[in-house]
Structure formats: C-alpha cells, structure tokens
Design an enzyme around this catalytic site. Structure first.
Site: not given
Length: 253
Positions: A38, A86, A151, A186
């Site tokens: 995005r 992913n 989640y 990350t």
C-alpha cells in the site's frame, strides 16, 4: 543453491519486514519478483535497492484491486509461478475490549488478504500444472497468546485454509503451505515494543524480554530465516511438501 530462474514470484506486503526479506531472497535465487503493498515509497525503495524487479500498489483486502495488481504484474513478466501472501497486521486488546470491528479487521487483512491473492493466481497455475502458494502465517496460527484473540483467530483461519486448499490442489502440480514465524525482528514488532513500553512503563530491554521469552532460544527471529524457509518451499525439492505449517520460532512450537 535453489535456482528459480524463469520463475515469476509475487510477494504481498513486500515493501518492508519479512515480505521484503522474502522478495530479496527470491531475487538472489534468480526469480523475477513483483512486490505488492500500500506504500508506494516503500515499494520503490525496495526496487531501487535491488530487492524486487517491479511493484504494484494494492490493498490485499480488496479483491478487485488484487486482480488489477495481478494483471499488471502478468502483463509485465508473465504468469505468477510463486505466490507469497505475506501482508498482514496485528491488533492488541483484551478480548472484552475487542469488538466485532477488530475481529473483522483482522480477518480481512490476515485471511482475505491470503484468499484474495490465492484465487487470483490459482486458475493460471492449474492450467500450467505448476505453482507454489505460500502464506506467511504465525505461531499465533498454532497456539494462543493473550490480548491478541482476534489476531490468533485470523491466523488459525489461515492455517486451516492452507490445509484445505492443499488437498484440493494435491494432483495439480501446485503446493500450498504456511510459514509460521515467532516474534521476528521487524517494524511490526518494534511497534509492539513501543506499545508495551507505553502501557507498562517498562524499558525497551524489559519489553523485548517479554517477547523473546516465548522463544526457547531467547531471541527474535531474523526475517532472513523466514525467507529461507519460503525459498525451500519454492524449490523443486519441496514438491511433495503441501498442507504444512512450517514453524520458524526457535523451538516454541
């Protein structure tokens, strides 16, 4: 060395983190890689630094935009051989403060973000008798964690989807698998650390210890380790591996 020369890979969420590490790994193995995300700036940066060949801007929760991105990629480099779903997101809240909107959001990005791209590539893969569909799930797709019920539910759904589609495609030359990382080094985990620090007044080291305690090796996973698992699943040697959830988590599962 796995040689993916002549293969066209599409990686969603390829502008940063695990997705970018996967894209870079596939490029080094000889694949032509299109990344989807995005954030145009992140995508362009990945291309400029040699971690991908091309990019398409799309929100994976929107099936029509996914189809448009796929058509753009196919027109440039040909049919998709390797599809790595992913893109994902995590929301944290106690269950009693997790309304329907949080569950809907988590299912949209983490589950539909996989099924939308799988449907977009499956027809062509079936016609050509070859394909690799790989979903980046999570250890949260195999066990529970507190305060991320939505989640966990979404990632469990991804693993269930992978197992079902693997059986549907078992005689087509297509494999369908999930890779399930533990807490990985990350930007997403860095944001989680910031939230823990803000809510608990802990130091960064204390917050980090809260995350790495789940990993028996006592560390965060490196994105390159997840990418290596994906690379293997893309290889000819993994042609009999399908319907699996490959855990990269230092023995946590």
């Amino acid at each position: 060395m796995t040689n993916l020369k002549g293969r066209h890979a599409l990686v969603t969420g390829g502008g940063r983190g695990i997705g970018r590490a996967i894209a870079s790994c596939l490029v080094k193995a000889g694949a032509t890689v299109t990344i989807v995300g995005r954030n145009p700036r992140q995508l362009e940066q990945a291309i400029m630094q040699g971690d991908a060949h091309a990019a398409a801007v799309a929100d994976v929760t929107d099936a029509q935009k996914v189809q448009s991105a796929l058509q753009e990629a196919v027109s440039r480099y040909g049919p998709i051989d390797l599809m790595i779903a992913n893109a994902g997101a995590a929301a944290s809240a106690p269950f009693m403060k997790s309304g329907p909107e949080i569950f809907r959001q988590m299912l949209d990005v983490n589950l539909l973000g996989v099924t939308n791209v799988a449907q977009a590539v499956l027809g062509s893969m079936t016609e050509r008798g070859f394909g690799r569909i790989i979903a980046v799930a999570s250890t949260a797709g195999l066990k529970g964690y507190p305060y991320v019920s939505a989640y966990c539910a979404a990632k469990h759904a991804v693993v269930g989807f992978v197992r079902a589609l693997a059986l549907e495609t078992s005689r087509t030359g297509i494999t369908v698998n999930a890779v399930c990382p533990g807490f990985t080094d990350t930007d997403l985990v860095a944001e989680s650390l910031e939230r823990i620090m803000a809510k608990t007044n802990r130091t960064r080291d204390e917050a980090l210890n809260e995350l790495v305690k789940h990993n028996p090796q006592g560390r965060l996973i490196d994105p390159s380790e997840v990418a290596a698992a994906v690379l293997w699943l893309c290889s000819e040697g993994a042609r009999s591996v399908t319907g699996q959830a490959i855990v990269v988590a230092g023995g946590e599962i």
